[in-house]
Design a protein around this motif. Structure first.
Motif, PDB file in Angstrom:
ATOM      1  N   ARG A 541       0.836  -1.210   0.000  1.00 36.23           N
ATOM      2  CA  ARG A 541       0.000   0.000   0.000  1.00 36.23           C
ATOM      3  C   ARG A 541       0.866   1.254   0.000  1.00 36.23           C
ATOM      4  O   ARG A 541       0.636   2.188  -0.780  1.00 36.23           O
ATOM      5  N   HIS A 542       1.868   1.286   0.865  1.00 43.53           N
ATOM      6  CA  HIS A 542       2.714   2.484   0.969  1.00 43.53           C
ATOM      7  C   HIS A 542       3.461   2.747  -0.334  1.00 43.53           C
ATOM      8  O   HIS A 542       3.586   3.900  -0.766  1.00 43.53           O
ATOM      9  N   LEU A 543       3.938   1.701  -0.998  1.00 45.50           N
ATOM     10  CA  LEU A 543       4.639   1.902  -2.258  1.00 45.50           C
ATOM     11  C   LEU A 543       3.685   2.418  -3.333  1.00 45.50           C
ATOM     12  O   LEU A 543       4.014   3.356  -4.080  1.00 45.50           O
ATOM     13  N   CYS A 544       2.496   1.846  -3.392  1.00 42.19           N
ATOM     14  CA  CYS A 544       1.516   2.308  -4.383  1.00 42.19           C
ATOM     15  C   CYS A 544       1.092   3.748  -4.113  1.00 42.19           C
ATOM     16  O   CYS A 544       0.926   4.551  -5.043  1.00 42.19           O
ATOM     17  N   GLN A 545       0.919   4.106  -2.858  1.00 44.61           N
ATOM     18  CA  GLN A 545       0.554   5.480  -2.509  1.00 44.61           C
ATOM     19  C   GLN A 545       1.680   6.449  -2.896  1.00 44.61           C
ATOM     20  O   GLN A 545       1.413   7.558  -3.382  1.00 44.61           O
ATOM     21  N   ARG A 546       2.918   6.016  -2.702  1.00 49.43           N
ATOM     22  CA  ARG A 546       4.054   6.860  -3.072  1.00 49.43           C
ATOM     23  C   ARG A 546       4.091   7.092  -4.584  1.00 49.43           C
ATOM     24  O   ARG A 546       4.357   8.197  -5.059  1.00 49.43           O
ATOM     25  N   LEU A 547       3.805   6.057  -5.334  1.00 48.01           N
ATOM     26  CA  LEU A 547       3.767   6.181  -6.797  1.00 48.01           C
ATOM     27  C   LEU A 547       2.623   7.093  -7.234  1.00 48.01           C
ATOM     28  O   LEU A 547       2.786   7.929  -8.135  1.00 48.01           O
ATOM     29  N   LEU A 548       1.469   6.955  -6.593  1.00 48.13           N
ATOM     30  CA  LEU A 548       0.318   7.805  -6.943  1.00 48.13           C
ATOM     31  C   LEU A 548       0.598   9.271  -6.610  1.00 48.13           C
ATOM     32  O   LEU A 548       0.189  10.182  -7.354  1.00 48.13           O
ATOM     33  N   LYS A 549       1.296   9.499  -5.519  1.00 50.00           N
ATOM     34  CA  LYS A 549       1.651  10.874  -5.169  1.00 50.00           C
ATOM     35  C   LYS A 549       2.606  11.465  -6.202  1.00 50.00           C
ATOM     36  O   LYS A 549       2.483  12.630  -6.609  1.00 50.00           O
ATOM     37  N   ALA A 550       3.546  10.660  -6.674  1.00 47.90           N
ATOM     38  CA  ALA A 550       4.492  11.131  -7.691  1.00 47.90           C
ATOM     39  C   ALA A 550       3.771  11.502  -8.973  1.00 47.90           C
ATOM     40  O   ALA A 550       4.175  12.438  -9.683  1.00 47.90           O
TER      41      ALA A 550
END
Length: 773
Positions: A541-550
């Motif tokens: 989840r945290h990795l996907c959220q980081r990608l979405l923020k980028a």
């Protein structure tokens, strides 16, 4: 056979031939089968035989000998040889053509546009496109069969399912399980020219044979529906795939007499290389082409090694088909063996021959894995330089280590010793899976981190991890999957595709991706009432959220670079990413996703984007003084001075049958895709079609047999030293093995062949005489 009036200046070439090779050069027409052991020089024998046949029959552009292989590199190699031998005989270098099977089939299928296949050069489907079409067919089938889909989702459970479990199983069926079923049925059925109606009749036949033992799921019926939809889409879109090429060529030759005669008049004979990898439909095509239109005689020479057939569990190829051809030719006194091989030292030959005898004895209650043929050393008068060389060390060495880490420690020490004694040695480490290769490469490159005494890199020894280089070609597709998710974060398919990339690249822990993708909004942004997530889910989840923020902060091209870095790409993969960005920018400089996405899809589908390679890969595989790490499958056709085969635990080879975690709801013990493949295989061999229990048992037996053939291939790559190892403790599942984090090793028994080989090696040592090579 007696060679009648050999061509002028052919005496030298004939003098280079061994038994089996010589029979090809003496061939005068009709069918001929030659079974060739590893290192026997079948390419040389075929090329000389082809050159002599061309000279004897005075073949020319309008009447040719056709040589068929299964790869472009093999085609190029044998073409050069034939031209060289024709030049040595002072003859024109024509009268023959060397082609891959698919290029030949396409040429035939499109030779009569009104009666054959329409091909524009743009309508050939790549493997990626074919899988995408299978997904489309599965979705259409699901919409048309809601009750049957519901039955599949329920699986073998009797209790009601939660919404999350229901959606997770549905996702697994529509994106994975039924897609694999479709691919299996499409490949297997079309290789035998089976229609959807044939599959339905086969399903009805099975039911009639065992009315009291109904199949738990009607997968043959489902496969028939999926095949029908697939073929409908191909016709509607005017697309073709590789199977369609061969099928269309066969149908054209069988259904159009004028076309068949025209082709048969152009072709004097067909020589087929690597015949053990041929499917029934491919053989049917070559037989048609090899038939003399005037006399009906089939001029067909097939050379292969059924003991090196290692593709049958995931393609429609099967060594039984070539074995049947060999038996047919034997009845006509037209079958020969090419058993003399100069590649390996005598001790390696003995070990490989022992594997053949041992496996056939150990597995005698099932279909035998090997054809009974033994590798023989060449005579002292043979012209091959350094034939059957002297061994290094004991020639064949077996190590039984405490753990897989200790295996790597001993392997590194032995490699260092070999290179100290033979600095120009070519060395390969052959592994069963890419994950094992990653583990091995990591430990060899960072020995201090794992308490390994030998530092090969510090000694100046290059380490080539072939699987790492091959991953570069996946860069465009992986990045497309990630970017598509970032623009469609609430699409279950997009979420699963992105998570699959992240998991394969080891950026997130292994877990049930279907469960996460079933409810994207809960996975990505859970509410206060949602249950707390486990640690693997939190990391994903945290990795996907980081990608979405980028995605919110970066424009498209910098975002692509950022995603590449998040995937942990190495230098060559980052260079490939830069090349991809330049290519997209040239086509569409706007950086608008809506305009770039279709072009990117076309690029991936066409499979025409070239990854950045520091230098030609093939030239690096057998380089002196280098350690090449690659899978056993990839090693076929190559050889090295010293070959190391670690991790030969029983769970690795022959391995254990298992069902993927996302398919256990159908049955915790049976893979039904294997069941369908096994049933179609029996049908193709004109055997009684087994019920689902017997079919799965046969599928498991076929996998074990192929694993031992794979080990045979690995062992016969060695010239002077073969080193085999098994550990007492190894990972239970290599794919989930996290050697740089927390892990647990389990007690492991060795591959059953290893203890038997150890006993045999002791006998060899006692009976060895001076002068043994």
């Amino acid at each position: 056979m007696n060679l009648l009036s050999p061509p002028t200046h052919a005496s030298y070439l004939l003098g280079t031939l061994r038994p089996g090779q010589r029979e090809i050069s003496e061939w005068q027409g009709g069918m001929l089968a030659v079974s060739a052991v590893p290192g026997a020089g079948k390419s040389h024998g075929m090329a000389v035989g082809a050159a002599i046949a061309i000279a004897r029959e005075k073949l020319h552009q309008q009447r040719q000998l056709v040589v068929v292989t299964y790869s472009r590199s093999a085609a190029a190699n044998i073409k050069v040889r034939i031209r060289q031998y024709l030049r040595q005989m002072g003859l024109p270098r024509n009268g023959f053509s060397v082609q891959t099977l698919h290029s030949l089939a396409l040429k035939i299928a499109t030779s009569h546009p009104t009666a054959g296949l329409r091909w524009s050069g743009e309508n050939l489907m790549s493997e990626h496109e074919q899988r995408r079409l299978c997904v489309t067919c599965v979705k259409e089938w699901a919409r048309s069969h809601p009750q049957l889909l519901k039955q599949l989702i329920q699986g073998c459970d009797t209790s009601p399912l939660s919404d999350i479990e229901h959606e997770g199983r549905k996702s697994a069926l529509l994106t994975d399980i039924l897609v694999k079923l479709a691919q299996t049925v499409i490949s297997s059925a079309r290789s035998m020219a089976l229609t959807p109606q044939d599959l339905r009749q086969l399903s009805q036949q099975l039911h009639a044979q065992n009315p009291s033992e109904e199949e738990p799921y009607p997968f043959l019926e489902i496969g028939a529906d999926l095949l029908e939809r697939y073929q409908h889409h191909l016709a509607q879109q005017e697309r073709i795939d590789y199977d369609e090429m061969i099928l269309a060529a066969v149908q054209l030759l069988e259904g159009n007499e004028q076309c068949r005669q025209e082709w048969q008049q152009r072709v004097y004979a067909v020589f087929e290389d690597e015949a053990q990898d041929s499917t029934p439909l491919q053989s049917r095509l070559l037989r048609l082409l090899a038939e003399d239109s005037a006399t009906g005689q089939v001029n067909f020479v097939r050379v292969g090694d059924p003991n090196q057939a290692i593709n049958s569990t995931f393609t429609a190829a099967d060594p039984l088909f070539f074995n049947e051809f060999c038996d047919e030719c034997a009845q006509q006194q037209a079958f020969y063996e090419m058993t003399q091989a100069g590649r390996s030292t005598l001790l390696v030959i003995r070990a490989a021959n022992f594997l053949v005898r041992w496996a056939n004895c150990a597995l005698q209650k099932q279909e035998l894995p090997f054809r009974e043929q033994a590798i023989q050393p060449v005579p002292p008068t043979d012209l091959q330089p350094e034939a059957n060389p002297d061994p290094w060390g004991q020639g064949v060495e077996v190590a039984r280590t405490a753990t897989v880490f200790e295996t790597v420690r001993q392997l590194a020490a032995r490699i260092s010793q070999v290179l100290a004694e033979h600095p120009d040695a070519s060395i390969a480490v052959l592994v069963r899976t890419n994950r094992q290769g990653e583990f091995l490469a990591d430990l060899l490159r960072s020995p201090a981190s794992f308490r390994i005494d030998t530092d090969l890199a510090a000694q100046g020894v290059p380490i080539l991890d072939v699987s790492g280089i091959e991953r570069q070609s996946q860069v465009p597709k992986e990045l497309l999957d990630i970017l598509y998710f970032l623009h469609h974060p609430y699409s279950p398919e997009a979420v699963k595709a992105a998570l699959t990339v992240l998991q394969e690249r080891k950026r997130i822990p292994p877990q049930n991706l279907d469960r996460l993708a079933a409810q994207p909004e809960v996975f990505l942004y859970p509410g206060p009432l949602d249950p707390p997530a486990e640690e693997p889910v939190l990391k994903a989840r945290h990795l996907c959220q980081r990608l979405l923020k980028a995605r919110l902060e970066l424009s498209l091209f910098p975002l692509i670079t950022y995603c590449a870095q998040e995937l942990g790409y190495e230098a060559a993969e980052l260079a490939t990413t830069d090349r991809l960005i330049c290519h997209l920018a040239q086509q569409e400089p706007t950086q608008l996703w809506e305009r770039i996405h279709p072009r990117w899809q076309e690029l991936v589908a066409a499979d025409r984007f070239n990854a950045v390679e520091i230098e030609d890969l093939h030239s690096r595989l057998v380089r002196s003084g280098q350690v090449t790490i690659m899978t056993m499958h990839r090693a076929k056709g190559l050889d090295w001075d010293a070959v190391f085969v670690p991790f030969l635990e029983a769970r690795t080879l022959p391995g254990e049958s298992w069902v993927a975690a996302n398919a256990k709801f159908l049955s915790p013990e049976v893979d039904f895709t294997d069941v369908v493949r096994s049933q179609l295989r029996a049908y193709g061999h004109r055997q009684p079609v087994p019920n689902w229990q017997a079919a799965y048992q046969k599928a498991k037996e076929a996998k074990v047999a192929e694993e031992y053939r794979l080990l045979y291939v690995a062992m016969t790559r060695a010239k002077r030293l073969l080193w085999l190892a098994a550990a007492h403790q190894a990972p239970f599942n290599w794919q989930n093995f996290n050697w740089r984090g927390s892990y647990q090793l389990q007690d492991s028994s060795p591959c059953p062949f290893l203890p038997a080989l150890e006993q045999k090696l002791k006998k060899y040592a006692k009976t060895a005489t001076p002068g043994d090579r």
